[in-house]
Design a protein around this motif. Structure first.
Motif, PDB file in Angstrom:
ATOM      1  N   TYR A 142      -3.571  -0.152   3.912  1.00 51.58           N
ATOM      2  CA  TYR A 142      -4.471   0.283   2.847  1.00 51.58           C
ATOM      3  C   TYR A 142      -4.075   1.690   2.402  1.00 51.58           C
ATOM      4  CZ  TYR A 142      -7.185  -3.767   4.105  1.00 51.58           C
ATOM      5  OH  TYR A 142      -7.554  -5.067   4.348  1.00 51.58           O
ATOM      6  N   ALA A 143      -4.275   1.978   1.129  1.00 50.11           N
ATOM      7  CA  ALA A 143      -3.863   3.266   0.581  1.00 50.11           C
ATOM      8  C   ALA A 143      -4.626   4.429   1.192  1.00 50.11           C
ATOM      9  CB  ALA A 143      -4.044   3.275  -0.938  1.00 50.11           C
ATOM     10  N   SER A 144      -5.809   4.156   1.745  1.00 52.55           N
ATOM     11  CA  SER A 144      -6.593   5.200   2.403  1.00 52.55           C
ATOM     12  C   SER A 144      -7.567   4.550   3.366  1.00 52.55           C
ATOM     13  CB  SER A 144      -7.373   6.033   1.385  1.00 52.55           C
ATOM     14  OG  SER A 144      -8.415   5.258   0.809  1.00 52.55           O
ATOM     15  N   ARG A 145      -8.079   5.336   4.300  1.00 50.97           N
ATOM     16  CA  ARG A 145      -9.087   4.808   5.211  1.00 50.97           C
ATOM     17  C   ARG A 145     -10.382   4.498   4.465  1.00 50.97           C
ATOM     18  NH1 ARG A 145      -9.781   7.401  10.054  1.00 50.97           N
ATOM     19  NH2 ARG A 145      -7.527   7.673  10.081  1.00 50.97           N
ATOM     20  N   ASP A 146     -10.621   5.211   3.377  1.00 55.69           N
ATOM     21  CA  ASP A 146     -11.789   4.897   2.545  1.00 55.69           C
ATOM     22  C   ASP A 146     -11.729   3.452   2.075  1.00 55.69           C
ATOM     23  OD1 ASP A 146     -10.885   7.764   2.297  1.00 55.69           O
ATOM     24  OD2 ASP A 146     -12.821   7.984   1.304  1.00 55.69           O
ATOM     25  N   GLU A 147     -10.542   3.052   1.624  1.00 49.93           N
ATOM     26  CA  GLU A 147     -10.351   1.696   1.107  1.00 49.93           C
ATOM     27  C   GLU A 147     -10.518   0.665   2.211  1.00 49.93           C
ATOM     28  OE1 GLU A 147      -6.441  -0.530  -0.388  1.00 49.93           O
ATOM     29  OE2 GLU A 147      -7.047   1.065  -1.771  1.00 49.93           O
ATOM     30  N   LEU A 148      -9.993   0.961   3.402  1.00 50.64           N
ATOM     31  CA  LEU A 148     -10.126   0.050   4.543  1.00 50.64           C
ATOM     32  C   LEU A 148     -11.587  -0.166   4.905  1.00 50.64           C
ATOM     33  CD1 LEU A 148      -9.029  -1.533   7.024  1.00 50.64           C
ATOM     34  CD2 LEU A 148      -8.954   0.658   8.235  1.00 50.64           C
ATOM     35  N   PHE A 149     -12.350   0.930   5.019  1.00 50.40           N
ATOM     36  CA  PHE A 149     -13.758   0.815   5.413  1.00 50.40           C
ATOM     37  C   PHE A 149     -14.600   0.186   4.303  1.00 50.40           C
ATOM     38  CE2 PHE A 149     -12.758   4.677   8.216  1.00 50.40           C
ATOM     39  CZ  PHE A 149     -12.468   3.864   9.305  1.00 50.40           C
ATOM     40  N   ALA A 150     -14.223   0.423   3.052  1.00 50.86           N
ATOM     41  CA  ALA A 150     -14.958  -0.192   1.951  1.00 50.86           C
ATOM     42  C   ALA A 150     -14.803  -1.712   1.990  1.00 50.86           C
ATOM     43  CB  ALA A 150     -14.460   0.355   0.618  1.00 50.86           C
ATOM     44  N   ARG A 151     -13.659  -2.181   2.395  1.00 53.14           N
ATOM     45  CA  ARG A 151     -13.388  -3.623   2.409  1.00 53.14           C
ATOM     46  C   ARG A 151     -13.929  -4.295   3.677  1.00 53.14           C
ATOM     47  NH1 ARG A 151      -9.974  -7.217  -0.186  1.00 53.14           N
ATOM     48  NH2 ARG A 151      -9.136  -8.929   1.073  1.00 53.14           N
ATOM     49  N   HIS A 152     -13.787  -3.628   4.819  1.00 57.05           N
ATOM     50  CA  HIS A 152     -14.112  -4.277   6.095  1.00 57.05           C
ATOM     51  C   HIS A 152     -15.288  -3.658   6.828  1.00 57.05           C
ATOM     52  CE1 HIS A 152     -10.675  -6.977   6.029  1.00 57.05           C
ATOM     53  NE2 HIS A 152      -9.913  -5.965   5.664  1.00 57.05           N
TER      54      HIS A 152
ATOM     55  N   ALA B  65       0.861  -1.184   0.000  1.00 60.11           N
ATOM     56  CA  ALA B  65       0.000   0.000   0.000  1.00 60.11           C
ATOM     57  C   ALA B  65       0.895   1.230   0.000  1.00 60.11           C
ATOM     58  CB  ALA B  65      -0.907  -0.013   1.219  1.00 60.11           C
ATOM     59  N   GLU B  66       0.949   1.922  -1.120  1.00 62.63           N
ATOM     60  CA  GLU B  66       1.873   3.035  -1.270  1.00 62.63           C
ATOM     61  C   GLU B  66       1.371   4.332  -0.654  1.00 62.63           C
ATOM     62  OE1 GLU B  66       4.926   3.015  -2.281  1.00 62.63           O
ATOM     63  OE2 GLU B  66       4.840   0.862  -2.648  1.00 62.63           O
ATOM     64  N   GLY B  67       0.088   4.413  -0.388  1.00 65.09           N
ATOM     65  CA  GLY B  67      -0.427   5.660   0.136  1.00 65.09           C
ATOM     66  C   GLY B  67      -0.492   6.724  -0.945  1.00 65.09           C
ATOM     67  N   SER B  68      -0.879   7.931  -0.568  1.00 59.80           N
ATOM     68  CA  SER B  68      -1.087   8.970  -1.562  1.00 59.80           C
ATOM     69  C   SER B  68      -1.259  10.317  -0.888  1.00 59.80           C
ATOM     70  CB  SER B  68      -2.342   8.637  -2.384  1.00 59.80           C
ATOM     71  OG  SER B  68      -2.670   9.686  -3.276  1.00 59.80           O
ATOM     72  N   THR B  69      -1.168  11.382  -1.696  1.00 56.69           N
ATOM     73  CA  THR B  69      -1.558  12.720  -1.242  1.00 56.69           C
ATOM     74  C   THR B  69      -2.909  13.118  -1.838  1.00 56.69           C
ATOM     75  OG1 THR B  69      -0.370  13.775  -3.075  1.00 56.69           O
ATOM     76  CG2 THR B  69       0.835  13.495  -0.981  1.00 56.69           C
ATOM     77  N   ALA B  70      -3.521  12.243  -2.607  1.00 55.56           N
ATOM     78  CA  ALA B  70      -4.771  12.572  -3.295  1.00 55.56           C
ATOM     79  C   ALA B  70      -5.923  12.708  -2.312  1.00 55.56           C
ATOM     80  CB  ALA B  70      -5.102  11.493  -4.319  1.00 55.56           C
ATOM     81  N   PRO B  71      -6.865  13.601  -2.573  1.00 55.38           N
ATOM     82  CA  PRO B  71      -8.061  13.682  -1.738  1.00 55.38           C
ATOM     83  C   PRO B  71      -8.946  12.467  -1.965  1.00 55.38           C
ATOM     84  CG  PRO B  71      -8.275  15.132  -3.628  1.00 55.38           C
ATOM     85  CD  PRO B  71      -6.871  14.592  -3.672  1.00 55.38           C
ATOM     86  N   THR B  72      -9.728  12.121  -0.965  1.00 53.18           N
ATOM     87  CA  THR B  72     -10.704  11.033  -1.070  1.00 53.18           C
ATOM     88  C   THR B  72     -12.038  11.564  -0.548  1.00 53.18           C
ATOM     89  OG1 THR B  72     -10.339  10.170   1.173  1.00 53.18           O
ATOM     90  CG2 THR B  72      -8.854   9.371  -0.564  1.00 53.18           C
ATOM     91  N   ARG B  73     -13.046  10.716  -0.550  1.00 59.13           N
ATOM     92  CA  ARG B  73     -14.344  11.164  -0.050  1.00 59.13           C
ATOM     93  C   ARG B  73     -14.248  11.556   1.418  1.00 59.13           C
ATOM     94  NH1 ARG B  73     -18.890   9.965   2.534  1.00 59.13           N
ATOM     95  NH2 ARG B  73     -18.073   8.014   3.357  1.00 59.13           N
ATOM     96  N   ILE B  74     -13.479  10.794   2.203  1.00 57.25           N
ATOM     97  CA  ILE B  74     -13.300  11.133   3.620  1.00 57.25           C
ATOM     98  C   ILE B  74     -12.255  12.238   3.779  1.00 57.25           C
ATOM     99  CG2 ILE B  74     -12.603  10.281   5.889  1.00 57.25           C
ATOM    100  CD1 ILE B  74     -13.577   7.508   5.054  1.00 57.25           C
ATOM    101  N   LEU B  75     -11.118  12.081   3.136  1.00 56.08           N
ATOM    102  CA  LEU B  75     -10.015  13.045   3.249  1.00 56.08           C
ATOM    103  C   LEU B  75     -10.175  14.120   2.178  1.00 56.08           C
ATOM    104  CD1 LEU B  75      -7.138  10.432   3.718  1.00 56.08           C
ATOM    105  CD2 LEU B  75      -8.566  11.480   5.490  1.00 56.08           C
ATOM    106  N   ASP B  76     -11.240  14.889   2.276  1.00 56.12           N
ATOM    107  CA  ASP B  76     -11.606  15.842   1.221  1.00 56.12           C
ATOM    108  C   ASP B  76     -10.895  17.195   1.409  1.00 56.12           C
ATOM    109  OD1 ASP B  76     -13.067  16.385   3.528  1.00 56.12           O
ATOM    110  OD2 ASP B  76     -14.870  17.003   2.446  1.00 56.12           O
TER     111      ASP B  76
END
Length: 293
Positions: free
Chosen positions: A261-271, A25-36
């Protein structure tokens, strides 16, 4: 039994190594739905915090632009993130909200949030400043929260899903030079400044100090050989743990490591989140306003 019924149905939460599919999981600086962080409210906060960081005035001033902008100097990044943690601790009131997927901009508008939500605010401003983030998923045993709900132990979820952030300081991915290693939020806030060790004291998980506040003064460790932090063990009283060292080792409470996970969005989407949708709907109106005490 009751507490296990509060969990999302149809989710398989098993341990893993690395990201889903075995990739890192490389992570990112991109915005997400949670990290807007492109939201004007979040961007304004980043400008405010960046203007106070030495040598970076104006560097974060364009945080509302298309790309994350900030200093690539690790020392300045650390200073910025410490400043952000201090601001969040003082401006976002700690409550027991159960809506882990709430966008950061909404948390700021409300002026209150859970430890998970306030960690998300820290992640969002880090990404806006150019610091990549990712999360590690941990299933934590219910007993970790017993000191906060001594009369409600039977309805505390049997396992709580924790999104534990990690940050990569220095040059962003793709820049010249080797990428820096990942630092957990505890290493970043509690392990890189001497003042953190000087303040010391074990984390009690009781009273007004939450896990989020404790990060700046004690090293929260989820990985060492199992040994309960004296002040958080089952049955610990208000005075337990007095005189504990600067580090607080909590690995005994970890039930499952879900990997990165690359973002918390991805973690919550999976689990999923800690509670199922119906339980969140019923609990949020009360817990979302109940302050930590």
């Amino acid at each position: 039994m009751t507490s296990s019924l509060l969990r999302p149905r149809g989710r398989t939460r098993t341990g893993t190594t690395g990201a889903p599919g075995g990739a890192a999981a490389e992570g990112s600086t991109a915005p997400t739905r949670i990290l807007d962080w492109r939201d004007p409210l979040v961007a304004a906060l980043v400008r405010e915090l960046g203007a106070g960081a030495s040598g970076s005035a104006g560097a974060a001033g364009s945080a509302g632009a298309a790309d994350a902008v900030g200093s690539a100097d690790p020392a300045r990044q650390i200073e910025f993130l410490h400043r952000a943690h201090t601001w969040i601790s003082g401006a976002v009131r700690p409550v027991y909200s159960v809506q882990d997927e709430r966008p950061v901009s909404e948390v700021l508008r409300r002026g209150r949030g859970s430890c998970s939500q306030r960690l998300a605010v820290l992640e969002a401003v880090a990404r806006a400043y150019g610091v990549p983030t990712r999360v590690r998923g941990l299933l934590v045993d219910r007993s970790f929260w017993y000191p906060r709900f001594p009369r409600l132990r039977r309805i505390v979820p049997d396992q709580v899903l924790l999104a534990w952030p990690e940050f990569r300081l220095g040059s962003p991915a793709g820049a010249s030079g080797a990428a820096a290693s990942w630092l957990t939020v505890s290493e970043l806030l509690g392990g890189l400044r001497p003042v953190a060790a000087e303040q010391g004291g074990g984390f009690t998980n009781a009273g007004p100090e939450t896990l989020f506040e404790a990060l700046s003064r004690t090293a929260i460790d989820w990985d060492a050989a199992p040994a309960v932090c004296p002040s958080t063990g089952p049955g610990a009283g208000p005075g337990a743990g007095a005189g504990a060292g600067a580090a607080c080792e909590l690995s005994a409470y970890v039930l499952t490591d879900l990997g990165h996970y690359a973002s918390r969005d991805e973690l919550f989407a999976r689990h999923g989140q800690t509670l199922c949708g119906l339980a969140r709907l019923m609990a949020e109106p009360v817990l979302g306003r109940r302050g930590a005490a």
